[in-house]
Design an enzyme around this catalytic site. Structure first.
Site, PDB file in Angstrom:
ATOM      1  CB  ILE A   1      -1.038  -0.132   1.249  1.00 34.03           C
ATOM      2  CG1 ILE A   1      -2.031  -1.186   0.906  1.00 34.03           C
ATOM      3  CG2 ILE A   1      -1.648   1.406   1.304  1.00 34.03           C
ATOM      4  CD1 ILE A   1      -2.960  -1.321   2.274  1.00 34.03           C
TER       5      ILE A   1
ATOM      6  CG  HIS B   1       0.640   3.356   4.086  1.00 30.87           C
ATOM      7  ND1 HIS B   1      -0.247   2.826   4.279  1.00 30.87           N
ATOM      8  CD2 HIS B   1       1.780   2.418   4.376  1.00 30.87           C
ATOM      9  CE1 HIS B   1      -0.244   1.391   4.725  1.00 30.87           C
ATOM     10  NE2 HIS B   1       1.182   1.192   4.527  1.00 30.87           N
TER      11      HIS B   1
ATOM     12  CB  ILE C   1      12.613   1.428   7.253  1.00 31.50           C
ATOM     13  CG1 ILE C   1      13.802   1.936   7.495  1.00 31.50           C
ATOM     14  CG2 ILE C   1      11.791   2.142   6.576  1.00 31.50           C
ATOM     15  CD1 ILE C   1      13.876   3.563   7.946  1.00 31.50           C
TER      16      ILE C   1
ATOM     17  CB  SER D   1       4.432  -0.887   9.150  1.00 30.69           C
ATOM     18  OG  SER D   1       4.824  -1.404  10.125  1.00 30.69           O
TER      19      SER D   1
ATOM     20  CB  CYS E   1       2.330 -17.864 -16.792  1.00 26.33           C
ATOM     21  SG  CYS E   1       1.385 -17.757 -15.390  1.00 26.33           S
TER      22      CYS E   1
ATOM     23  CB  CYS F   1      -2.261 -23.684 -12.009  1.00 26.02           C
ATOM     24  SG  CYS F   1      -0.579 -23.179 -12.791  1.00 26.02           S
TER      25      CYS F   1
ATOM     26  CB  CYS G   1       3.587 -22.315 -16.946  1.00 26.37           C
ATOM     27  SG  CYS G   1       3.257 -21.408 -15.490  1.00 26.37           S
TER      28      CYS G   1
HETATM   29  C1  LIG Z   1       3.638  -7.607   6.215  1.00 29.19           C
HETATM   30  C2  LIG Z   1       4.179  -6.517   5.835  1.00 29.19           C
HETATM   31  C3  LIG Z   1       3.510  -5.458   5.300  1.00 29.19           C
HETATM   32  C4  LIG Z   1       3.999  -4.073   4.882  1.00 29.19           C
HETATM   33  N1  LIG Z   1       3.145  -3.346   4.394  1.00 29.19           N
HETATM   34  C5  LIG Z   1       3.555  -2.459   3.812  1.00 29.19           C
HETATM   35  C6  LIG Z   1       2.837  -1.335   3.019  1.00 29.19           C
HETATM   36  O1  LIG Z   1       1.679  -1.754   2.866  1.00 29.19           O
HETATM   37  N2  LIG Z   1       3.388  -0.220   2.598  1.00 29.19           N
HETATM   38  C7  LIG Z   1       4.411   0.077   2.910  1.00 29.19           C
HETATM   39  O2  LIG Z   1       4.972   1.433   2.700  1.00 29.19           O
HETATM   40  N3  LIG Z   1       5.491  -0.571   3.715  1.00 29.19           N
HETATM   41  C8  LIG Z   1       4.987  -1.783   4.246  1.00 29.19           C
HETATM   42  N4  LIG Z   1       5.719  -2.626   4.889  1.00 29.19           N
HETATM   43  C9  LIG Z   1       6.998  -2.234   5.122  1.00 29.19           C
HETATM   44  C10 LIG Z   1       8.127  -2.423   3.981  1.00 29.19           C
HETATM   45  O3  LIG Z   1       7.797  -3.782   3.505  1.00 29.19           O
HETATM   46  C11 LIG Z   1       9.481  -2.209   4.619  1.00 29.19           C
HETATM   47  O4  LIG Z   1       9.629  -1.314   5.494  1.00 29.19           O
HETATM   48  C12 LIG Z   1      10.599  -2.069   3.381  1.00 29.19           C
HETATM   49  O5  LIG Z   1      10.413  -3.081   2.530  1.00 29.19           O
HETATM   50  C13 LIG Z   1      11.850  -2.158   4.158  1.00 29.19           C
HETATM   51  O6  LIG Z   1      12.687  -1.957   3.129  1.00 29.19           O
HETATM   52  P1  LIG Z   1      14.262  -2.160   3.243  1.00 29.19           P
HETATM   53  O7  LIG Z   1      15.094  -1.704   2.202  1.00 29.19           O
HETATM   54  O8  LIG Z   1      14.471  -1.161   4.661  1.00 29.19           O
HETATM   55  O9  LIG Z   1      14.454  -3.585   3.678  1.00 29.19           O
HETATM   56  P2  LIG Z   1      14.726  -4.742   3.011  1.00 29.19           P
HETATM   57  O10 LIG Z   1      13.851  -5.000   2.067  1.00 29.19           O
HETATM   58  O11 LIG Z   1      14.699  -6.260   4.056  1.00 29.19           O
HETATM   59  O12 LIG Z   1      16.210  -4.551   2.302  1.00 29.19           O
HETATM   60  C14 LIG Z   1      17.331  -4.854   3.079  1.00 29.19           C
HETATM   61  C15 LIG Z   1      18.296  -5.749   2.464  1.00 29.19           C
HETATM   62  O13 LIG Z   1      19.634  -5.736   3.122  1.00 29.19           O
HETATM   63  C16 LIG Z   1      20.314  -6.929   2.926  1.00 29.19           C
HETATM   64  N5  LIG Z   1      21.176  -7.129   3.838  1.00 29.19           N
HETATM   65  C17 LIG Z   1      21.035  -7.202   5.152  1.00 29.19           C
HETATM   66  N6  LIG Z   1      22.498  -7.448   5.596  1.00 29.19           N
HETATM   67  C18 LIG Z   1      23.184  -7.524   4.718  1.00 29.19           C
HETATM   68  C19 LIG Z   1      24.651  -7.635   4.868  1.00 29.19           C
HETATM   69  N7  LIG Z   1      25.201  -7.754   5.609  1.00 29.19           N
HETATM   70  N8  LIG Z   1      25.252  -7.325   3.585  1.00 29.19           N
HETATM   71  C20 LIG Z   1      24.640  -6.942   2.417  1.00 29.19           C
HETATM   72  N9  LIG Z   1      23.293  -6.841   2.453  1.00 29.19           N
HETATM   73  C21 LIG Z   1      22.569  -7.018   3.589  1.00 29.19           C
HETATM   74  C22 LIG Z   1      19.117  -7.963   2.709  1.00 29.19           C
HETATM   75  O14 LIG Z   1      19.249  -8.991   2.284  1.00 29.19           O
HETATM   76  C23 LIG Z   1      17.799  -6.981   2.213  1.00 29.19           C
HETATM   77  O15 LIG Z   1      17.754  -7.354   0.824  1.00 29.19           O
HETATM   78  C24 LIG Z   1       5.070  -3.782   5.102  1.00 29.19           C
HETATM   79  C25 LIG Z   1       6.131  -4.914   5.722  1.00 29.19           C
HETATM   80  C26 LIG Z   1       5.766  -5.940   6.244  1.00 29.19           C
HETATM   81  C27 LIG Z   1       6.703  -6.955   6.745  1.00 29.19           C
END
Ligand SMILES: Cc1cc2nc3c(=O)[nH]c(=O)nc-3n(C[C@H](O)[C@H](O)[C@H](O)COP(=O)(O)OP(=O)(O)OC[C@H]3O[C@@H](n4cnc5c(N)ncnc54)[C@H](O)[C@@H]3O)c2cc1C
Length: 471
Positions: free
Chosen positions: A61, A63, A349, A351, A415, A452, A457
């Protein structure tokens, strides 16, 4: 750099001006923003693909930030990020639909909370919420269970494709000259002695003038490698059900619960791919890698679904999945700059990171610039990438006679459930950041995510992926 160098062999670069650790939506947005300047930039990701962590498994979403805690960094960045991403989606073709949301009150207590929520939205800079009576709630969502007492509308809440978003940021970072280093886990951090930091990775060392830690669930661990103990990530698992496309006419907007201290609660939402989702749960876990789903999670969602929208449970569940929020002991994002170390952490970071990613990137530029990083904008930049459309509300290749006339591969389905064509799979395999596996191909095309689930596929898709890899 070519696709092989992204993932395998010695690192194709020894030193960069800025290394961004973590190729999720946040790190990719930051790398893209930095790469718009006269700087060498590396996006360093442990997994074999960008957007393969929390950024691939969320509620998707965009937001408005109406329900954030006013005055927090999260509130400000969600609001700003929403604007930036909506605009960027238009420019790049990231599928987004402004469905709007209705927050439903089921008890007198919740009904009494609506004016407070509307006032909070205004404090968060969002002024378009409106309190509505039960009759209007049922006009907007006829399939809702009986018993709703009233609601609050949030007309600008939107659904978006989270996979295309991260991929667009990383693709643009790459086209702006950044190194995208996948399969490259940061295992250690040392001082380079000259102000640089030396990152020890599974593929060798990388020197960096500045480091941005956007490692999501691992952000506290990296912070620890820099000598800090400012927060601890506790993975908060969220499980979700995805219902078949038959359910979609029942849900034409996001249906939200009144939020609690535990989070935003369980919602029902259309997905950008034409399905309906129910979730997420919120359960603190120890294991930062465990994205399995659970029987108790399923039971909880079934019970919630039955109370919210019983007719939804008559529809087939196509898939279930779980994502892990990077929750911490603090109520706000954990953004800390150490100018002396030339280091910035973007942690906690939880939700909202999909929405706030571009604003976090903008904020990062401001903080690093103030701390002394020279930021000269590049005189010319390549056009933003035009991303393939995998959203249901926009014409897909199989629907476009013009495209099929030019190239019959867009008229040949591989697919069938999701109507993914030969042409789209070929394009994904030849794209600047090609998929590393079937899951990556699914996120780029929707192949295998239909009812499926690849039963028909799967073998063909896998064969094409392997053939693409060997070219
Ligand atoms: C159930 C759920 C629902 C959500 N719904 C929403 C929503 O509707 N709208 C919204 O805006 N947000 C939502 N969020 C929040 C959102 O998904 C996250 O805040 C966002 O994806 C965080 O991104 P990020 O890049 O910080 O983390 P990540 O996507 O986890 O990326 C961090 C990356 O760092 C890498 N990493 C970790 N350690 C190392 C290392 N030592 N060396 C190299 N790489 C490393 C990992 O492999 C990973 O790929 C939701 C989250 C969840 C779990």
């Amino acid at each position: 750099m070519n696709a092989r160098q992204m993932r395998y062999g010695p690192l194709p670069v020894e030193r960069v001006d800025v290394a961004v650790i973590g190729g999720g939506v946040v790190g990719a947005a930051v790398a893209r923003a930095l790469a718009g300047h006269e700087l060498s930039v590396a996006l360093v990701e442990a997994r074999c693909d960008v957007g393969d962590g929390t950024s691939k498994a969320n509620t998707a979403i965009l937001h408005t930030g109406f329900d954030a805690t006013p005055g927090t960094l999260e509130s400000r960045l969600v609001r700003r990020g929403c604007e930036l991403l909506a605009e960027y989606a238009g420019a790049t073709g990231i599928p987004v639909e402004r469905t709007g949301a209705v927050l439903v009150a089921w008890t007198d207590e919740e009904l009494a909370a609506l004016p407070g929520l509307a006032a909070k939205a205004v404090k968060n800079g969002y002024e378009r919420c409106e309190i509505i009576g039960a009759e209007e709630v049922y006009r907007q969502v006829p399939a809702l269970a009986p018993g709703a007492l009233g609601g609050l509308t949030v007309p600008d809440e939107s659904i978006i494709c989270p996979w295309t978003t991260t991929l667009a940021f990383a693709t643009e970072a790459l086209s702006r000259g950044a190194y995208v280093l996948l399969n490259t886990r940061v295992e250690g951090v040392e001082s380079g002695g000259d102000g640089d930091t030396v990152l020890r990775t599974g593929r060798g060392t990388l020197r960096a003038g500045w480091v941005v830690n956007a490692a999501g669930l691992g952000s506290d661990v990296i912070d620890g490698l820099f000598g800090h103990r400012r927060f601890t990530v506790t993975p908060r698992r969220g499980e979700l059900f995805v219902f078949d496309k038959q359910a979609r006419p029942m849900v034409n907007r996001i249906v939200l619960p009144v939020p609690s201290s535990r989070g935003k609660g369980v919602l029902v939402s259309p997905t950008i791919y034409g399905n309906v989702m129910l979730g997420p749960t919120a359960e603190d876990r120890d294991d930062r890698t465990d994205t399995s789903t659970s029987e108790h999670g399923f039971d909880f969602l079934l019970e919630k679904g039955r109370k919210l929208m019983p007719a939804l449970l008559d529809e087939e569940v196509t898939a279930s999945y779980a994502g892990l929020r990077a929750a911490t002991e603090h109520g706000d994002y954990q953004v800390h700059l150490d100018a002396g170390q030339r280091y910035l952490v973007l942690g906690g970071i939880r939700s909202t990171g999909l929405t706030s990613a571009m604003a976090l990137a903008e904020h990062t530029l401001g903080l690093l610039g103030d701390a002394g990083l020279r930021l000269d904008a590049k005189a010319t930049l390549p056009d933003p990438p035009r991303m393939p459309n995998i959203g249901e509300a926009f014409p897909r290749p199989y629907q476009r006679a013009d495209l099929i006339a030019e190239d019959p591969a867009y008229g040949t389905a591989v697919c069938f459930c999701e109507r993914v064509t030969e042409g789209e799979i070929r394009d994904a395999l030849a794209s600047p950041i090609p998929p590393a596996d079937v899951d990556g191909l699914r996120r780029r095309t929707r192949a295998l995510m239909g009812r499926c689930q690849g039963f028909f596929c799967g073998a063909e898709v896998e064969k094409r992926l392997r053939a693409g890899e060997s070219q």
